[in-house]
Design a protein around this motif. Sequence first.
Motif, PDB file in Angstrom:
ATOM      1  N   ASP A   1       0.827  -1.198   0.000  1.00 60.65           N
ATOM      2  CA  ASP A   1       0.000   0.000   0.000  1.00 60.65           C
ATOM      3  C   ASP A   1       0.867   1.256   0.000  1.00 60.65           C
ATOM      4  OD1 ASP A   1      -2.793   1.084   0.163  1.00 60.65           O
ATOM      5  OD2 ASP A   1      -1.978   1.985   2.004  1.00 60.65           O
ATOM      6  N   ALA A   2       1.903   1.263   0.810  1.00 65.31           N
ATOM      7  CA  ALA A   2       2.812   2.419   0.856  1.00 65.31           C
ATOM      8  C   ALA A   2       3.517   2.609  -0.488  1.00 65.31           C
ATOM      9  CB  ALA A   2       3.834   2.246   1.974  1.00 65.31           C
ATOM     10  N   ALA A   3       3.980   1.514  -1.073  1.00 64.41           N
ATOM     11  CA  ALA A   3       4.646   1.600  -2.379  1.00 64.41           C
ATOM     12  C   ALA A   3       3.677   2.103  -3.440  1.00 64.41           C
ATOM     13  CB  ALA A   3       5.211   0.238  -2.778  1.00 64.41           C
ATOM     14  N   LEU A   4       2.459   1.581  -3.417  1.00 63.15           N
ATOM     15  CA  LEU A   4       1.469   1.977  -4.412  1.00 63.15           C
ATOM     16  C   LEU A   4       1.011   3.420  -4.238  1.00 63.15           C
ATOM     17  CD1 LEU A   4      -0.588  -1.264  -4.781  1.00 63.15           C
ATOM     18  CD2 LEU A   4       0.327   0.091  -6.640  1.00 63.15           C
ATOM     19  N   GLN A   5       0.846   3.851  -3.003  1.00 62.46           N
ATOM     20  CA  GLN A   5       0.463   5.248  -2.796  1.00 62.46           C
ATOM     21  C   GLN A   5       1.523   6.180  -3.365  1.00 62.46           C
ATOM     22  OE1 GLN A   5      -1.116   6.500   1.036  1.00 62.46           O
ATOM     23  NE2 GLN A   5      -1.643   4.357   1.469  1.00 62.46           N
ATOM     24  N   PHE A   6       2.797   5.820  -3.140  1.00 66.91           N
ATOM     25  CA  PHE A   6       3.879   6.636  -3.680  1.00 66.91           C
ATOM     26  C   PHE A   6       3.886   6.579  -5.212  1.00 66.91           C
ATOM     27  CE2 PHE A   6       8.315   7.374  -4.953  1.00 66.91           C
ATOM     28  CZ  PHE A   6       8.498   8.633  -4.417  1.00 66.91           C
ATOM     29  N   ALA A   7       3.787   5.378  -5.767  1.00 68.72           N
ATOM     30  CA  ALA A   7       3.779   5.218  -7.231  1.00 68.72           C
ATOM     31  C   ALA A   7       2.598   5.960  -7.851  1.00 68.72           C
ATOM     32  CB  ALA A   7       3.739   3.739  -7.601  1.00 68.72           C
ATOM     33  N   TYR A   8       1.454   5.916  -7.186  1.00 73.75           N
ATOM     34  CA  TYR A   8       0.262   6.611  -7.679  1.00 73.75           C
ATOM     35  C   TYR A   8       0.516   8.119  -7.746  1.00 73.75           C
ATOM     36  CZ  TYR A   8      -4.700   7.899  -8.034  1.00 73.75           C
ATOM     37  OH  TYR A   8      -5.909   8.408  -8.434  1.00 73.75           O
ATOM     38  N   LYS A   9       1.136   8.654  -6.705  1.00 71.58           N
ATOM     39  CA  LYS A   9       1.448  10.091  -6.699  1.00 71.58           C
ATOM     40  C   LYS A   9       2.470  10.429  -7.779  1.00 71.58           C
ATOM     41  CE  LYS A   9      -0.045  10.781  -2.025  1.00 71.58           C
ATOM     42  NZ  LYS A   9       0.284  11.042  -0.642  1.00 71.58           N
ATOM     43  N   VAL A  10       3.456   9.554  -7.983  1.00 72.75           N
ATOM     44  CA  VAL A  10       4.430   9.749  -9.063  1.00 72.75           C
ATOM     45  C   VAL A  10       3.718   9.765 -10.409  1.00 72.75           C
ATOM     46  CG1 VAL A  10       6.372   8.665 -10.293  1.00 72.75           C
ATOM     47  CG2 VAL A  10       6.416   8.823  -7.794  1.00 72.75           C
ATOM     48  N   ALA A  11       2.837   8.789 -10.626  1.00 70.34           N
ATOM     49  CA  ALA A  11       2.143   8.684 -11.909  1.00 70.34           C
ATOM     50  C   ALA A  11       1.208   9.869 -12.147  1.00 70.34           C
ATOM     51  CB  ALA A  11       1.362   7.367 -11.964  1.00 70.34           C
ATOM     52  N   LYS A  12       0.402  10.196 -11.160  1.00 71.62           N
ATOM     53  CA  LYS A  12      -0.577  11.278 -11.324  1.00 71.62           C
ATOM     54  C   LYS A  12       0.089  12.644 -11.484  1.00 71.62           C
ATOM     55  CE  LYS A  12      -4.655  11.091 -10.776  1.00 71.62           C
ATOM     56  NZ  LYS A  12      -5.778  11.008 -11.718  1.00 71.62           N
ATOM     57  N   SER A  13       1.221  12.849 -10.787  1.00 70.03           N
ATOM     58  CA  SER A  13       1.875  14.161 -10.826  1.00 70.03           C
ATOM     59  C   SER A  13       3.013  14.220 -11.842  1.00 70.03           C
ATOM     60  CB  SER A  13       2.424  14.511  -9.441  1.00 70.03           C
ATOM     61  OG  SER A  13       3.536  13.688  -9.125  1.00 70.03           O
ATOM     62  N   ARG A  14       3.216  13.106 -12.537  1.00 69.13           N
ATOM     63  CA  ARG A  14       4.336  12.987 -13.500  1.00 69.13           C
ATOM     64  C   ARG A  14       5.670  13.271 -12.813  1.00 69.13           C
ATOM     65  NH1 ARG A  14       0.095  11.176 -15.329  1.00 69.13           N
ATOM     66  NH2 ARG A  14      -0.585  11.495 -17.465  1.00 69.13           N
ATOM     67  N   GLY A  15       5.776  12.781 -11.564  1.00 68.30           N
ATOM     68  CA  GLY A  15       7.017  12.864 -10.817  1.00 68.30           C
ATOM     69  C   GLY A  15       7.149  14.060  -9.899  1.00 68.30           C
ATOM     70  N   HIS A  16       6.184  14.936  -9.908  1.00 65.86           N
ATOM     71  CA  HIS A  16       6.239  16.131  -9.051  1.00 65.86           C
ATOM     72  C   HIS A  16       5.636  15.813  -7.677  1.00 65.86           C
ATOM     73  CE1 HIS A  16       7.617  18.689 -12.330  1.00 65.86           C
ATOM     74  NE2 HIS A  16       6.763  18.025 -13.088  1.00 65.86           N
ATOM     75  N   VAL A  17       6.360  15.000  -6.912  1.00 68.85           N
ATOM     76  CA  VAL A  17       5.890  14.584  -5.593  1.00 68.85           C
ATOM     77  C   VAL A  17       6.462  15.507  -4.520  1.00 68.85           C
ATOM     78  CG1 VAL A  17       5.550  12.173  -6.260  1.00 68.85           C
ATOM     79  CG2 VAL A  17       7.757  12.891  -5.337  1.00 68.85           C
ATOM     80  N   ASP A  18       5.855  15.460  -3.343  1.00 71.59           N
ATOM     81  CA  ASP A  18       6.273  16.296  -2.220  1.00 71.59           C
ATOM     82  C   ASP A  18       7.238  15.541  -1.308  1.00 71.59           C
ATOM     83  OD1 ASP A  18       4.544  18.410  -2.958  1.00 71.59           O
ATOM     84  OD2 ASP A  18       2.869  17.415  -1.934  1.00 71.59           O
ATOM     85  N   ASP A  19       7.930  16.295  -0.474  1.00 72.18           N
ATOM     86  CA  ASP A  19       8.799  15.687   0.537  1.00 72.18           C
ATOM     87  C   ASP A  19       8.011  14.777   1.471  1.00 72.18           C
ATOM     88  OD1 ASP A  19      10.990  17.002  -0.531  1.00 72.18           O
ATOM     89  OD2 ASP A  19      10.981  18.603   0.978  1.00 72.18           O
TER      90      ASP A  19
END
Length: 183
Positions: free
Chosen positions: A112-130
């Motif tokens: 779940d943690a990996a997927l939440q991070f991957a989802y944010k990467v995918a949706k934001s095209r890599g513009h994730v937060d700290d």
Amino acid sequence: MARAKIPTIEQAPAQAQPILQNYVKVLGLVPNFFALISQSPDALKAIADMHATLGKSLGHKTRERIHIMTAEVNGCSYCLTAHTYLGGKLNGLTKEDMELAREGHSTDPAADAALQFAYKVAKSRGHVDDTDFAAVRAAGFSDAQIIDIVAETAFSFITNLFNNTFKTDFDSAFPELHTRKAA
């Protein structure tokens, strides 16, 4: 109907045939995606090498979850169908877990943690937060594993891009699913 011919193994360029035959050994068939790109042996080799190399630190189940999630994000019905089938058949993912994966979640806390991070990467095209990095690290993922999550997500984007562009025909062995959202 696909926008480019989907060759059989025998119709594919000679350099591509051993790679396609390997998919028959591993999966029992050549998925249409790999047959389609076999027309460019260099593209097939690059994608097959990425497919064989990436994600080992994440495990097969988490890999498939990432592919399902990315297919949903990118509106790739072909990849959603293939990875949902493979996730269940080869990796033992439950229907519930595959449904959750479509939205970036899992019944397994680490996945779940990996997927939440991957989802944010995918949706934001890599513009994730700290805070996104902090959350995946707090779940126990090393920097190397976080790199693998991003690499697996990026690899999924490549396959989604090909299949959306060429409108790859669904494989008869995989039950057809459809994305819920337009990309």
